[in-house]
Design an enzyme around this catalytic site. Structure first.
Site, PDB file in Angstrom:
ATOM      1  N   GLY A 247       2.498   2.799  10.842  1.00 55.05           N
ATOM      2  CA  GLY A 247       3.412   3.918  10.610  1.00 55.05           C
ATOM      3  C   GLY A 247       4.112   4.405  11.864  1.00 55.05           C
TER       4      GLY A 247
ATOM      5  N   ASN B  93       0.871  -1.177   0.000  1.00 57.12           N
ATOM      6  CA  ASN B  93       0.000   0.000   0.000  1.00 57.12           C
ATOM      7  C   ASN B  93       0.911   1.231   0.000  1.00 57.12           C
ATOM      8  OD1 ASN B  93      -1.826   2.014   0.406  1.00 57.12           O
ATOM      9  ND2 ASN B  93      -2.534   1.312   2.419  1.00 57.12           N
TER      10      ASN B  93
ATOM     11  N   GLU C 267      -5.251  -4.530  10.921  1.00 55.88           N
ATOM     12  CA  GLU C 267      -4.238  -3.496  11.096  1.00 55.88           C
ATOM     13  C   GLU C 267      -4.542  -2.703  12.369  1.00 55.88           C
ATOM     14  OE1 GLU C 267      -2.318  -2.441   7.008  1.00 55.88           O
ATOM     15  OE2 GLU C 267      -4.085  -1.211   7.273  1.00 55.88           O
TER      16      GLU C 267
ATOM     17  N   HIS D  72      -9.625   0.983   5.086  1.00 58.89           N
ATOM     18  CA  HIS D  72      -8.353   1.307   5.738  1.00 58.89           C
ATOM     19  C   HIS D  72      -8.589   2.323   6.859  1.00 58.89           C
ATOM     20  CE1 HIS D  72      -4.266   2.570   6.451  1.00 58.89           C
ATOM     21  NE2 HIS D  72      -3.890   1.458   5.837  1.00 58.89           N
TER      22      HIS D  72
ATOM     23  N   SER E  30       3.606  -1.594  10.571  1.00 60.95           N
ATOM     24  CA  SER E  30       5.059  -1.614  10.781  1.00 60.95           C
ATOM     25  C   SER E  30       5.697  -2.980  10.499  1.00 60.95           C
ATOM     26  CB  SER E  30       5.398  -1.118  12.191  1.00 60.95           C
ATOM     27  OG  SER E  30       4.936   0.215  12.363  1.00 60.95           O
TER      28      SER E  30
HETATM   29  P1  13P Z   1       2.985   0.741   7.813  1.00 63.39           P
HETATM   30  O1  13P Z   1       3.560  -0.543   7.249  1.00 63.39           O
HETATM   31  O2  13P Z   1       3.675   1.970   7.296  1.00 63.39           O
HETATM   32  O3  13P Z   1       2.872   0.702   9.307  1.00 63.39           O
HETATM   33  O4  13P Z   1       1.484   0.845   7.248  1.00 63.39           O
HETATM   34  C1  13P Z   1       0.630  -0.238   7.382  1.00 63.39           C
HETATM   35  C2  13P Z   1      -0.586   0.043   6.598  1.00 63.39           C
HETATM   36  O5  13P Z   1      -1.387   0.895   6.951  1.00 63.39           O
HETATM   37  C3  13P Z   1      -0.781  -0.699   5.350  1.00 63.39           C
HETATM   38  O6  13P Z   1      -2.052  -0.501   4.836  1.00 63.39           O
END
Ligand code: 13P
Length: 250
Positions: free
Chosen positions: A172, A9, A166, A94, A212
């Site tokens: 992030g 993504n 998630e 999301h 992450s």
């Molecule tokens: P990160 O891998 O940057 O934490 O993001 C995860 C995410 O939201 C994928 O859709």
């Protein structure tokens, strides 16, 4: 036996030149293997990315979609537009769409049904906030997001749905759910599917972890029995990191 999935993504990152160079690096290092790989660039690069990855084994995904087919919806993108540029799949639900753009479970449910009706596979995202985990309501929250977001979805539809857990506090932030925490939730989700839609759907549905995921933690996460791959944000923006994560899933 569930085929592992790793999906990139890109979120709102890269310009056209950078997108093309990331795709060529991915193609140079990618070996079509047992893992299903999806690339979800921003809308404006879908067509360009598709021209390059067509035939490589990697599939094209979009990051969002409107539930309505056409008409006066300035700035929006429909399922037929996505299909016309080669997207097989769309990410829906999301947390960034829920939190920053006000998408509710009901709204997401309309999009899920529209995508399935149009023959587009869905990567359905959900996950609890930090406060919900701290107050120990994370299982309830996840169950309710699944029940509402996937309301009306049939057993047959589940063949075209990939789930992506998630936890918002791990997106992030560099803070990953531990493999134990992730596995615990994935087992809960699979049990929920078993009781709601039956053993076949529960056994066959791929449940991805996102938040992450990095080359250093991917193998441990993916080795857990109910974690069937990952939805990758930040680490999907570097070809070497993303390919290492793909390899960790195979
Ligand atoms: P990160 O891998 O940057 O934490 O993001 C995860 C995410 O939201 C994928 O859709």
């Amino acid at each position: 036996m569930r085929t592992p999935v790793v999906a990139a993504n890109w979120k709102m990152n890269k310009d056209l030149t950078e997108a093309k160079s990331l795709v060529s690096e991915l193609l140079a290092g990618y070996q079509d293997a047992a893992t299903e790989v999806y690339i979800a660039p921003p809308f404006v690069f879908l067509n360009e990315v598709n021209q390059h990855i067509k035939g490589s084994g990697m599939q094209l995904a979009a990051q969002n979609m409107n539930a309505v087919e056409s008409g006066a919806h300035t700035g929006e993108i429909s399922s037929s537009m996505l299909k016309s540029v080669g997207a097989s799949t769309v990410i829906l639900g999301h947390s960034e769409r829920r939190d920053s753009y006000g998408e509710t479970d009901a709204h997401i449910n309309e999009k899920v049904k529209a995508a399935l009706a149009a023959g587009i596979q869905v990567i359905f995202c959900f996950g609890e906030q930090l406060a919900e985990r701290k107050s120990n309501t994370h299982f309830e929250v996840v169950q309710s997001q699944l029940a509402s977001g996937l309301a009306g979805v049939t057993t047959e539809d589940y063949k075209h749905i990939i789930l992506a857990y998630e936890p918002v506090w791990a997106i992030g932030t560099g803070e990953t759910a531990s493999p134990e925490q992730a596995q615990e939730m994935h087992a809960f989700i699979r049990e929920y599917l078993r009781s709601e839609v039956g053993a076949d759907v529960a056994d066959q549905t791929r449940i991805l972890y996102g938040g992450s995921v990095k080359p250093g933690n991917a193998a441990d996460l993916f080795s857990r029995p109910d974690i069937d791959g990952g939805l990758i944000g930040g680490a999907s923006l570097q070809a070497a990191d993303f390919l290492a994560i793909v390899n960790a899933a195979s």
